[in-house]
Structure formats: structure tokens, C-alpha cells
Design an enzyme around this catalytic site. Sequence first.
Site, mmCIF file in Angstrom:
data_model
loop_
_atom_site.group_PDB
_atom_site.id
_atom_site.type_symbol
_atom_site.label_atom_id
_atom_site.label_comp_id
_atom_site.label_asym_id
_atom_site.label_seq_id
_atom_site.Cartn_x
_atom_site.Cartn_y
_atom_site.Cartn_z
ATOM 1 N NE ARG A 122 -4.055 -2.054 1.877
ATOM 2 C CZ ARG A 122 -3.906 -3.214 2.515
ATOM 3 N NH1 ARG A 122 -2.903 -3.384 3.350
ATOM 4 N NH2 ARG A 122 -4.760 -4.186 2.304
ATOM 5 C CE LYS A 144 -0.257 13.642 -14.872
ATOM 6 N NZ LYS A 144 -0.553 14.139 -16.228
ATOM 7 C CD GLU A 186 7.759 16.149 -22.842
ATOM 8 O OE1 GLU A 186 7.115 17.178 -22.546
ATOM 9 O OE2 GLU A 186 7.215 15.077 -23.151
ATOM 10 C CE LYS A 228 5.702 17.199 -14.315
ATOM 11 N NZ LYS A 228 5.773 15.969 -15.072
ATOM 12 C CD GLU A 238 -3.471 16.417 -16.390
ATOM 13 O OE1 GLU A 238 -2.385 15.865 -16.118
ATOM 14 O OE2 GLU A 238 -4.058 16.303 -17.460
ATOM 15 N NE ARG A 242 0.928 16.808 -13.320
ATOM 16 C CZ ARG A 242 1.550 15.998 -12.487
ATOM 17 N NH1 ARG A 242 1.240 16.033 -11.202
ATOM 18 N NH2 ARG A 242 2.482 15.166 -12.909
ATOM 19 C CG ASN A 246 -1.342 17.152 -20.794
ATOM 20 O OD1 ASN A 246 -0.375 16.454 -20.533
ATOM 21 N ND2 ASN A 246 -2.440 17.171 -20.046
ATOM 22 C CG HIS A 249 1.669 15.988 -24.361
ATOM 23 N ND1 HIS A 249 2.505 17.091 -24.423
ATOM 24 C CD2 HIS A 249 2.382 15.028 -23.710
ATOM 25 C CE1 HIS A 249 3.655 16.795 -23.815
ATOM 26 N NE2 HIS A 249 3.600 15.558 -23.384
ATOM 27 C CG HIS A 253 -0.915 11.413 -26.255
ATOM 28 N ND1 HIS A 253 -1.611 11.964 -25.210
ATOM 29 C CD2 HIS A 253 0.355 11.245 -25.803
ATOM 30 C CE1 HIS A 253 -0.812 12.115 -24.161
ATOM 31 N NE2 HIS A 253 0.395 11.686 -24.513
ATOM 32 C CG HIS A 267 6.483 11.151 -25.288
ATOM 33 N ND1 HIS A 267 5.115 11.178 -25.477
ATOM 34 C CD2 HIS A 267 6.747 12.084 -24.343
ATOM 35 C CE1 HIS A 267 4.580 12.087 -24.670
ATOM 36 N NE2 HIS A 267 5.551 12.653 -23.968
HETATM 37 P P1 NAD Z 1 13.256 5.349 -21.718
HETATM 38 O O1 NAD Z 1 13.146 5.228 -20.265
HETATM 39 O O2 NAD Z 1 12.790 4.212 -22.557
HETATM 40 O O3 NAD Z 1 14.774 5.679 -22.094
HETATM 41 C C1 NAD Z 1 15.140 5.812 -23.444
HETATM 42 C C2 NAD Z 1 16.339 4.919 -23.782
HETATM 43 O O4 NAD Z 1 17.505 5.502 -23.237
HETATM 44 C C3 NAD Z 1 16.248 3.508 -23.200
HETATM 45 O O5 NAD Z 1 16.792 2.612 -24.137
HETATM 46 C C4 NAD Z 1 17.164 3.583 -21.976
HETATM 47 O O6 NAD Z 1 17.704 2.328 -21.650
HETATM 48 C C5 NAD Z 1 18.209 4.527 -22.453
HETATM 49 N N1 NAD Z 1 18.916 5.306 -21.442
HETATM 50 C C6 NAD Z 1 18.412 5.867 -20.330
HETATM 51 N N2 NAD Z 1 19.331 6.626 -19.727
HETATM 52 C C7 NAD Z 1 20.459 6.528 -20.459
HETATM 53 C C8 NAD Z 1 21.752 7.102 -20.363
HETATM 54 N N3 NAD Z 1 22.063 7.980 -19.402
HETATM 55 N N4 NAD Z 1 22.675 6.750 -21.302
HETATM 56 C C9 NAD Z 1 22.354 5.901 -22.315
HETATM 57 N N5 NAD Z 1 21.145 5.364 -22.473
HETATM 58 C C10 NAD Z 1 20.201 5.667 -21.554
HETATM 59 O O7 NAD Z 1 12.492 6.636 -22.295
HETATM 60 P P2 NAD Z 1 12.274 8.116 -21.738
HETATM 61 O O8 NAD Z 1 12.190 8.947 -22.952
HETATM 62 O O9 NAD Z 1 13.227 8.479 -20.672
HETATM 63 O O10 NAD Z 1 10.839 8.031 -21.051
HETATM 64 C C11 NAD Z 1 9.693 7.725 -21.804
HETATM 65 C C12 NAD Z 1 8.610 7.284 -20.855
HETATM 66 O O11 NAD Z 1 8.334 8.343 -19.948
HETATM 67 C C13 NAD Z 1 7.309 6.933 -21.537
HETATM 68 O O12 NAD Z 1 6.816 5.715 -21.039
HETATM 69 C C14 NAD Z 1 6.376 8.079 -21.133
HETATM 70 O O13 NAD Z 1 5.028 7.677 -21.062
HETATM 71 C C15 NAD Z 1 6.926 8.427 -19.781
HETATM 72 N N6 NAD Z 1 6.610 9.797 -19.344
HETATM 73 C C16 NAD Z 1 6.108 9.946 -18.093
HETATM 74 C C17 NAD Z 1 5.824 11.207 -17.620
HETATM 75 C C18 NAD Z 1 5.321 11.373 -16.211
HETATM 76 O O14 NAD Z 1 4.931 12.482 -15.837
HETATM 77 N N7 NAD Z 1 5.336 10.332 -15.388
HETATM 78 C C19 NAD Z 1 6.059 12.335 -18.408
HETATM 79 C C20 NAD Z 1 6.597 12.157 -19.681
HETATM 80 C C21 NAD Z 1 6.874 10.870 -20.138
HETATM 81 N N1 GLY Z 2 3.944 15.036 -18.119
HETATM 82 C C1 GLY Z 2 2.712 15.660 -17.771
HETATM 83 C C2 GLY Z 2 2.475 15.736 -16.302
HETATM 84 O O1 GLY Z 2 3.319 15.372 -15.515
HETATM 85 O O2 GLY Z 2 1.427 16.169 -15.908
#
Ligand code: NAD
Ligand code: GLY
Length: 370
Positions: A122, A144, A186, A228, A238, A242, A246, A249, A253, A267
Site C-alpha cells: 500500500r 505520475k 519537453e 514543472k 490535474e 497541470r 500537455n 500532447h 498522442h 515521444h
Molecule cells: P526510456 O526510459 O525508454 O529511455 C530511453 C532509452 O535511453 C532507453 O533505451 C534507456 O535504456 C536509455 N537510457 C536511459 N538513460 C540513459 C543514459 N544515461 N545513457 C544511455 N542510455 C540511456 O524513455 P524516456 O524517454 O526516458 O521516457 C519515456 C517514458 O516516460 C514513456 O513511457 C512516457 O510515457 C513516460 N513519461 C512519463 C511522464 C510522467 O509524468 N510520469 C512524463 C513524460 C513521459
Molecule cells: N507530463 C505531464 C504531467 O506530468 O502532468
Amino acid sequence: MNDAETVRVELGPRSYDVRIGQGLLARAGREIQPLLSRPKVAVVTDEHVAALHLDTLKAALAGIEVATLVLSPGEATKGWDGLRQATEWLLAAKVERRDLVIALGGGVIGDLAGFAAAILRRGVRFVQVPTTLLAQVDSSVGGKTGINSPHGKNLIGAFHQPSLVLADTAVLSTLPRREFLAGYGEVVKYGLLGDAGFFSWLERNGPALPAGDPELRNHAVVRSVAMKAAIVARDETEEGDRALLNLGHTFAHALEAATGYSQRLLHGEAVSVGCALAFDLSARLGLCPQEDPVRVRAHLRAMGMPASLADVPGDLPDAEGLLALMAQDKKVIDGRLRFVLARGIGAAFVADGIDIAQVRSLLKDSRAGY
Ligand code: NAD
Ligand code: GLY
């Protein structure tokens, strides 16, 4: 360089620091120590990051028992199977209520490990150690967490704030250039949505960022996180402001769905196109000056980023098909599309009930390329 800057995310009892600077990974032990109830942590990471940065983190945590789960890299890990693997492993590692989970990686690991921490017993505390630019400026901050469903991205999740975020900007040096630029999508978004001065700064300094100037990188991350943090502090779950995060976005999407969430369009690249389209739409609706979308596209293209549908490699659905994908976005309310539009650079707002015919004609023109 040992200095780190701190951005505080003010959320009452759930407030936390985002520490940003070069070399923080090697000092993670000292940063995390005050949070520990016993000398034990569980680290979740992926294979790419483990190969490059796990040893540094482990050395920094000397004297602390470290259990490590190394998952497959990539978006496919952020699903039910990855969640089951992570939660069952955390239980097997005997992680208790007062223990700490560390998410070492990009947004995939942060979202997944954060969600596993949210539902384990939990809720246990977790620390984000983001290693991509996208994760440092966006996904690690704001709480998130979640996974993807076969029904769509990020549809299963929880708000679960980290207890600390350690953004070591030096680890970005190992990031492939394309991933760095995707994260930059971003960064630009923050300037466009709320800080015209920051956007001007990015126009001047953005091209130097992928090459790795530490001061410039730190500034870009600090400013993005500060924006942020301020928005999340005003609207954690949100209900209002917040949604400004987006910007771009709704278009993004749809493009990610159209390209199968694949390497064809990352993305942040989709967000880049989406931001350009949001400014095009704003200008067409007479909300912002005509020069603004021209300026946005010029900067994105100067960075080598996609800025129109014509820049997306391969075939895309026609305008009708893209509109249908937009309608599936989870931010649809009562069947009406919601867009974040702008009255100018740095002046975004949430707009409901806009003319779909204008969106259709914009998509047609953008497919033709301009
Ligand atoms: P990711 O985590 O897949 O990383 C991208 C690639 O880079 C992967 O292959 C990873 O292994 C590699 N990598 C990571 N750090 C590295 C480094 N320092 N050196 C070399 N390689 C490295 O992708 P991302 O773009 O970081 O994140 C995308 C995800 O984030 C999506 O699932 C998206 O939905 C999510 N997201 C979440 C939020 C939120 O608010 N929670 C906001 C935006 C995106
Ligand atoms: N990435 C959008 C949010 O965190 O609300």
C-alpha cells in the site's frame, strides 16, 4: 563540479527536493542517507543504464545493502508483465513499508518502479534518479506513475510522489543524441507554455546543449523543473493548470498511436511536432500572432527536430484518421477534444470546444509540408 541546485516541489507533507547538477550519482549515498530507516535499498533499472551507471550508484551506496533488478530496456517493459516482475521481486527482496526503492533510468523505469512502489504494501517511498533528459525535466517530477495497457498508454497508474529526485546532468553524456533531442522536445515545451524569456534563451543556447556544455545543460534542466514544480504545486492531480503540461500532447498522442509507439517517432519527437501544430492552430484561430508558429518551427528545425507531419518518416493516416486517434486520447471530456493553445510564446491556456474543421484543415496542410 560539485555544486547542485535544488528545486523544491511544495506539496505540504508530500514536498520533496529535486537536486540537479553534475556528479550527483557519485554522491547519491550522502543525498539518500537522511531518508533511510535502515541501511537497505532496492534499485530498479534497465540493461542500458545498468551497463553505464549502476556501478557508480552502487559505489556511492557503499555501506548500504543494495538489491538490484535489471529489466529489459524499452517501452514494452512498462506493462503488466514488467509490473508483476518488479513488484514480486520487491517482495522477494523483503522490501518493507519504511524501505526505499530507487528508480535508476529513464521515464520507463521511473514510471514503472514508481507505480510498483505506490502499490507495494500500500505504498513505499521511492527516489527518482532520472538518466534521460526527458526523465530529468518531466517524468521524474510530479508523481505520475503507471504502466501501459493494451487499451492505451499510461492508462493504469497512481499519483505517488517521490521522496527525492537526483538529476545528475553528467549522465546525459552517455545518452544517444536522438534520445537527448527527444527530451529537448519537453524542454522547449516549458518555454512555449509559460516562459517566453526561456524560449529566447533556448533559441540562443539550444544548439549547444546536445554537445554537452554543463552550465547550459544545468540551466535548461533547472528552469524546466522549476516550471514543472510550480505547476504541480498548484495542481497536483490535474484538475486545472497541470493540463498546460500537455501542450502539443493531443497531437503527439495521435502521432505516437499512428506510428505504433515505435522507434519511428519517439515521444519527445511527437511532442515537438505537436507543439508546432498547437501554435499553428492557435494562429489560425486568431489567438496568437502569425509569426509565432513560424518562430517555433524555425527553432525546432534548427535543433534537427521534426516540426510538421511531413517530417515524420513513413506513411501517416490521413487527417480524418488522425482526428479519430485524437478522439481516443484519454483527455477527451464528453466527446469533445481538449487542446492546449497559446495567445503567444509563453502564454498557453486550455481550450475546449474549438472548431474541428480548423484542426482538419491544419492536419491536411501539415501533411503536405510547410
Ligand atoms: P526510456 O526510459 O525508454 O529511455 C530511453 C532509452 O535511453 C532507453 O533505451 C534507456 O535504456 C536509455 N537510457 C536511459 N538513460 C540513459 C543514459 N544515461 N545513457 C544511455 N542510455 C540511456 O524513455 P524516456 O524517454 O526516458 O521516457 C519515456 C517514458 O516516460 C514513456 O513511457 C512516457 O510515457 C513516460 N513519461 C512519463 C511522464 C510522467 O509524468 N510520469 C512524463 C513524460 C513521459
Ligand atoms: N507530463 C505531464 C504531467 O506530468 O502532468
